[in-house]
Design a protein around this motif. Structure first.
Motif, mmCIF file in Angstrom:
data_model
loop_
_atom_site.group_PDB
_atom_site.id
_atom_site.type_symbol
_atom_site.label_atom_id
_atom_site.label_comp_id
_atom_site.label_asym_id
_atom_site.label_seq_id
_atom_site.Cartn_x
_atom_site.Cartn_y
_atom_site.Cartn_z
ATOM 1 N N GLU A 162 22.296 -4.960 48.347
ATOM 2 C CA GLU A 162 21.259 -4.022 48.116
ATOM 3 C C GLU A 162 20.526 -4.569 46.732
ATOM 4 O OE1 GLU A 162 20.674 -3.570 51.405
ATOM 5 O OE2 GLU A 162 21.952 -3.599 52.003
ATOM 6 N N ILE A 163 19.191 -3.887 47.239
ATOM 7 C CA ILE A 163 18.526 -3.711 45.796
ATOM 8 C C ILE A 163 17.588 -3.139 45.430
ATOM 9 C CG2 ILE A 163 16.487 -4.197 44.592
ATOM 10 C CD1 ILE A 163 16.487 -7.694 45.634
ATOM 11 N N VAL A 164 17.866 -1.648 45.013
ATOM 12 C CA VAL A 164 17.139 -0.459 44.150
ATOM 13 C C VAL A 164 16.632 -0.194 43.400
ATOM 14 C CG1 VAL A 164 18.027 1.737 44.225
ATOM 15 C CG2 VAL A 164 20.139 0.160 45.595
ATOM 16 N N GLY A 202 7.524 2.177 39.341
ATOM 17 C CA GLY A 202 8.055 2.136 40.761
ATOM 18 C C GLY A 202 7.705 1.408 41.701
ATOM 19 N N VAL A 203 6.079 1.599 41.785
ATOM 20 C CA VAL A 203 5.341 1.017 42.758
ATOM 21 C C VAL A 203 5.544 -0.151 42.362
ATOM 22 C CG1 VAL A 203 3.056 0.994 43.624
ATOM 23 C CG2 VAL A 203 4.212 3.339 44.063
ATOM 24 N N GLU A 204 4.901 -0.631 41.727
ATOM 25 C CA GLU A 204 4.901 -1.923 40.500
ATOM 26 C C GLU A 204 5.958 -2.719 41.809
ATOM 27 O OE1 GLU A 204 3.343 -1.662 37.414
ATOM 28 O OE2 GLU A 204 1.113 -0.818 37.518
ATOM 29 N N ALA A 205 7.271 -2.374 41.192
ATOM 30 C CA ALA A 205 8.288 -3.297 40.841
ATOM 31 C C ALA A 205 8.751 -3.063 42.586
ATOM 32 C CB ALA A 205 9.343 -2.678 40.244
ATOM 33 N N ALA A 206 8.960 -2.545 43.072
ATOM 34 C CA ALA A 206 9.231 -2.148 44.943
ATOM 35 C C ALA A 206 8.136 -3.272 45.681
ATOM 36 C CB ALA A 206 9.309 -1.100 45.589
ATOM 37 N N SER A 207 7.239 -3.354 45.688
ATOM 38 C CA SER A 207 6.713 -4.634 45.918
ATOM 39 C C SER A 207 6.624 -5.623 45.777
ATOM 40 C CB SER A 207 4.948 -3.709 45.972
ATOM 41 O OG SER A 207 4.373 -2.787 46.057
ATOM 42 N N ALA A 208 6.681 -5.774 44.060
ATOM 43 C CA ALA A 208 6.611 -6.998 43.582
ATOM 44 C C ALA A 208 8.201 -7.450 44.689
ATOM 45 C CB ALA A 208 7.428 -6.901 42.454
ATOM 46 N N VAL A 209 9.325 -6.880 44.746
ATOM 47 C CA VAL A 209 10.122 -6.899 45.308
ATOM 48 C C VAL A 209 10.300 -7.561 46.295
ATOM 49 C CG1 VAL A 209 13.062 -6.760 45.946
ATOM 50 C CG2 VAL A 209 11.855 -6.786 43.522
ATOM 51 N N LYS A 211 17.746 -4.902 51.195
ATOM 52 C CA LYS A 211 16.793 -4.279 51.273
ATOM 53 C C LYS A 211 16.357 -4.034 50.030
ATOM 54 C CE LYS A 211 17.466 -3.198 55.869
ATOM 55 N NZ LYS A 211 18.900 -3.897 56.211
ATOM 56 N N VAL A 212 14.971 -3.351 50.083
ATOM 57 C CA VAL A 212 14.496 -2.957 49.034
ATOM 58 C C VAL A 212 14.260 -1.056 49.229
ATOM 59 C CG1 VAL A 212 12.913 -2.792 47.420
ATOM 60 C CG2 VAL A 212 12.806 -4.829 48.753
ATOM 61 N N HIS A 213 15.266 -0.798 49.094
ATOM 62 C CA HIS A 213 15.013 1.068 48.400
ATOM 63 C C HIS A 213 14.391 1.552 47.437
ATOM 64 C CE1 HIS A 213 18.969 0.668 51.724
ATOM 65 N NE2 HIS A 213 19.252 0.129 51.196
ATOM 66 N N ILE A 270 9.992 -1.034 52.396
ATOM 67 C CA ILE A 270 10.981 -0.686 51.870
ATOM 68 C C ILE A 270 11.244 0.684 52.471
ATOM 69 C CG2 ILE A 270 9.225 0.777 49.802
ATOM 70 C CD1 ILE A 270 7.689 -1.525 49.308
ATOM 71 N N GLN A 271 12.321 0.594 51.531
ATOM 72 C CA GLN A 271 12.753 2.467 52.606
ATOM 73 C C GLN A 271 12.870 2.902 51.188
ATOM 74 O OE1 GLN A 271 16.390 1.441 54.058
ATOM 75 N NE2 GLN A 271 16.125 -0.168 54.839
ATOM 76 N N THR A 272 12.214 4.259 51.296
ATOM 77 C CA THR A 272 12.435 5.306 50.447
ATOM 78 C C THR A 272 13.072 6.802 50.363
ATOM 79 O OG1 THR A 272 10.100 6.660 51.228
ATOM 80 C CG2 THR A 272 9.303 4.967 50.656
ATOM 81 N N SER A 273 13.226 6.436 49.496
ATOM 82 C CA SER A 273 14.413 8.075 49.345
ATOM 83 C C SER A 273 13.859 9.326 48.198
ATOM 84 C CB SER A 273 16.027 7.711 49.218
ATOM 85 O OG SER A 273 15.491 6.344 50.263
ATOM 86 N N MET A 274 13.714 10.146 48.550
ATOM 87 C CA MET A 274 13.368 11.212 47.582
ATOM 88 C C MET A 274 14.651 11.976 47.123
ATOM 89 S SD MET A 274 10.792 14.312 47.113
ATOM 90 C CE MET A 274 10.200 15.478 45.560
ATOM 91 N N GLY A 275 15.140 11.247 45.484
ATOM 92 C CA GLY A 275 16.365 12.505 44.765
ATOM 93 C C GLY A 275 16.021 11.972 43.994
ATOM 94 N N ARG A 276 17.464 11.768 43.072
ATOM 95 C CA ARG A 276 18.203 12.028 41.324
ATOM 96 C C ARG A 276 18.846 11.264 41.653
ATOM 97 N NH1 ARG A 276 14.476 13.258 37.544
ATOM 98 N NH2 ARG A 276 13.113 15.267 38.332
#
Length: 721
Positions: free
Chosen positions: A208-210, A218-225, A245-247, A352-358
């Protein structure tokens, strides 16, 4: 005798500071610019590097239009006549090189010189700054081989300007287990180097790619992948399964804005404009003087700001373009924003699968060489992503390296905090000066600096240091102290009120804002509208303002480019289709994004159309920008051509777009409802087609394509799957 000024940094901030001191205060200042690179441009230079790596992809687009990413007295048309509305990083580098050539003499530039230390001395009541630097090659030798201090050159100056910017060093958080992670760790600024390696045949499907980190990078990187994955899964025009996957893990709620937004002019006309021209329109501010706001954002204002985004973008887009917290708690928090055309649609289609957290920890198994990433959600529950192969750190930069050259006692007076990258210094007058050390100035040294603000900051310093302005301490420092103590209510940027900041500086500098179309209170706040003193490039100002006036006309090429971009972006994904004519046939149409086949295209889809009991039909759709031997942007439809995926195919249609208009039902306008019509002629059959795209905010809810002038012509209708 002129005052000697040391300017640290030859990026946009440093160049505009030198130009301002030289041309608006002739004979008063003798500036010298120091920069460790061998050319001007800072991060925008093709030689720009951090730890030996270029930090900006030369092909990367700016988030704001060329009207905002510019200085007042150099028109883009004088640098690159066919520049796109959103220039590329390499083009910004060209612009800055041209700006320096025109306004900053060679003797002012000391390139390849890295400042290593500064010393502030007060003798006879007059402070002096001793600036010490090394040649870049000597600096490396000193670090690696321990050369002595006699290798360091030094010179005294009366004043110093820190213009080295926030993006001094990549930031990677200290996450337990990260150093033991056996996969790839990539900072988002290096992603354009690693992209091919990331999804090469050797590494594909191994895990997986996170992406860690929200906001812009973050938006730019996830979109690029996600785009790279989409392109790699298209073989002979037919998509095949891609298991990687792109998480995307983000710690705060945020809105993703497309680069073009719907905008209504004072005369009631509608168009899709670049987001900065739409959002920074002075007409959006309440009547009366425009005040600069700084400090924690009250709950009622946060609710209003979020409501405005909801209205502007539309409820359909909000489902995928607003990364919300549970129970909608983010409605009372100041909105964070990111800019990206593709992100929301990649989320919609599941790429792109989004998750809110740390992220709390990373566990690696040395035997299986597999790793798991653990993060804690807003509900306090820890969740896990298994089999992680790559972690992309979209965690930004720290400014501390830019400040390390200042003396400790100066940093103490500036209330320096190395634990708060949000606001590391407490400064007054728009982040420009401190009353207790007025001989040091800052230009562009804050999160999210705008070029117009940089120019204003340089003007303010010049006026203050030339004796033309008495510095009056305000409550801005106290507002910044309050921001340091805030958390959820402090917003995304410490000085986010761009329009208010421009207007505040204009008041301090006695600048009268230029009118655009008779109404002084309408139109966007761009640098060319705020002229100071005798402007050396008045013809440049006029060129920019004329181009801006044209861009605000709904039928102009900029508005047509916005309409084409809005349509093209919103088609991404799968649509249910119905063909009516002699009979009804049901099917589906999917738009798969991929890398453009040539530089002439900005975006490209492989379109796979499936009808019940009929074989697939594969064709291409391409978005063409202004500048490639055409007069206006346009959408082109191409046949699939040969089996080779990269085959250009055969051009079959060119969509001619009509201006945006409101959508009405039973004589009443539909809130946030818009329509864009287009027509085209099939170049082979001669059949004419009429397209109608129905928008809700920035999303297309449905669209039709009708054969015109054909007996029992076919009608194709599409709604979201």
């Amino acid at each position: 005798m002129s005052k000697k000024v040391a300017i640290i940094g030859a990026g946009p901030s440093g160049l505009v500071t030198a130009k301002t001191l030289l041309h608006h205060f002739r004979g008063t200042f003798s500036p010298i610019i120091f920069d460790c690179q061998d050319k001007v441009g800072g991060l925008w230079s093709s030689h720009s590097s951090i730890n030996g790596r270029v930090t900006l992809d030369p092909r990367m687009r700016t988030n704001l239009s060329r009207f905002t990413v510019a200085f007042s007295d150099l028109a883009w048309e004088s640098v690159i006549p066919d520049v796109p509305t959103f220039p590329q990083a390499a083009q910004i580098g060209e612009y800055l090189a041209c700006y320096a050539e025109r306004y900053v003499p060679d003797h002012v530039l000391r390139l390849g010189c890295r400042v290593v230390r500064t010393i502030r001395k007060v003798e006879g009541g007059q402070p002096k700054w001793n600036v010490q630097w090394v040649r870049e090659s000597a600096g490396k030798a000193q670090q690696e081989y321990g050369l002595q201090d006699d290798e360091v050159s030094s010179e005294d100056f009366d004043l110093i300007v820190i213009a080295s910017g926030y993006f001094a060093e990549q930031y990677v958080p200290d996450i337990p287990g990260l150093t033991q992670f056996q996969g790839q760790i990539i900072h988002s600024s290096s992603l354009h180097y690693k992209r091919e390696e990331l999804l090469s045949n050797e590494t594909k499907n191994v895990g997986e790619i996170v992406v860690v980190g929200g906001s812009m990078s973050g938006v730019e990187a996830a979109s690029a992948v996600a785009l790279h994955q989409s392109s790699s899964t298209l073989s002979n025009g037919i998509p095949h399964t891609q298991e990687t996957k792109v998480h995307h893990i983000h710690s705060r709620p945020f809105w993703t804005l497309p680069t073009y937004l719907p905008h209504e002019s004072p005369d009631g006309s509608l168009s899709f404009l670049p987001l900065d021209l739409a959002m920074y329109d002075l007409g959006r501010r309440p009547p009366g003087p425009i005040e600069y706001t700084l400090g924690p954002i009250p709950e009622e204002r946060a609710v209003k700001m979020n409501s405005n985004f909801h209205t502007l973008l539309g409820s359909d887009y909000e489902k995928y373009g607003h990364m919300d917290s549970p129970h909608g708690a983010s409605r009372i928090q100041p909105p964070w924003v990111a800019i990206g055309n593709d992100y929301a649609e990649f989320v919609r289609c599941g790429a792109i699968q989004t998750s809110m957290g740390r992220v709390t920890s990373i566990h690696s198994n040395p035997d299986t060489k597999k790793s798991s990433l653990h993060y804690e959600g807003p509900d306090g529950v820890t969740k896990t992503i298994e089999n992680v192969a790559t972690i992309i750190m979209a965690t930004g930069f720290t400014p501390y390296k830019s400040l390390s050259l200042l003396p400790d006692e100066v940093l103490a007076t500036l209330e320096y905090s190395k634990t708060d990258p949000f606001s590391p210094l407490i400064l007054d007058k728009g982040g420009t000066i401190h009353s207790e050390i007025p001989d040091i100035g800052f230009v562009g040294f804050y999160r999210g600096p705008y070029w117009g603000v940089m120019e204003m900051q340089a003007r303010f310093l010049g006026k203050l240091w030339s004796g033309g302005n008495t510095f009056r301490e305000t409550d801005q420092k106290q507002s910044l102290r309050s921001l340091r103590l805030a958390d959820l209510d402090r917003g995304q940027f410490p000085m986010a009120d761009y329009v208010g900041l421009m207007e505040s500086f204009a008041k301090d500098l006695d600048i009268s804002r230029s009118a655009l179309q008779g109404d002084i209170r309408s139109g966007p706040a761009i640098p060319a509208r705020y002229l100071y003193g005798d402007t050396p490039g008045q013809c440049e100002v006029d060129r920019t303002l004329d181009a801006l006036r044209d861009a605000l006309v709904p039928s102009h090429q900029v508005a047509m480019e916005g309409a084409a971009s809005a349509i093209f972006r919103a088609l991404h994904g799968t649509w249910k289709s119905v063909q009516t004519g002699r009979c009804e046939v049901y099917g589906s149409l999917t738009f798969y994004p991929r890398y453009p086949t040539t530089l002439a295209y900005n975006m490209e889809y492989v379109c796979v159309e499936t009808w019940r009991e009929r074989r697939d039909n594969v064709w291409f759709m391409r978005l063409v920008e202004v500048g490639f031997d055409i007069a206006t942007s346009r959408i082109e439809v191409w046949s699939s051509g040969l089996a080779d995926e990269l085959s250009a195919g055969r051009l079959t249609q060119i969509l001619e777009l009509m201006p945006l208009c409101r959508e009405a039902k039973n004589g009443e306008n539909i809130p946030e409802g818009y329509v864009i019509s287009a027509k085209s002629v099939d170049l082979a059959s001669g059949i004419e087609y009429l397209y109608t795209f129905h928008f809700k905010g920035v999303s297309i809810l449905s669209w039709e394509c009708v054969e015109v002038g054909v007996s029992k012509g076919k009608r194709y209708s599409y709604i979201r799957d």
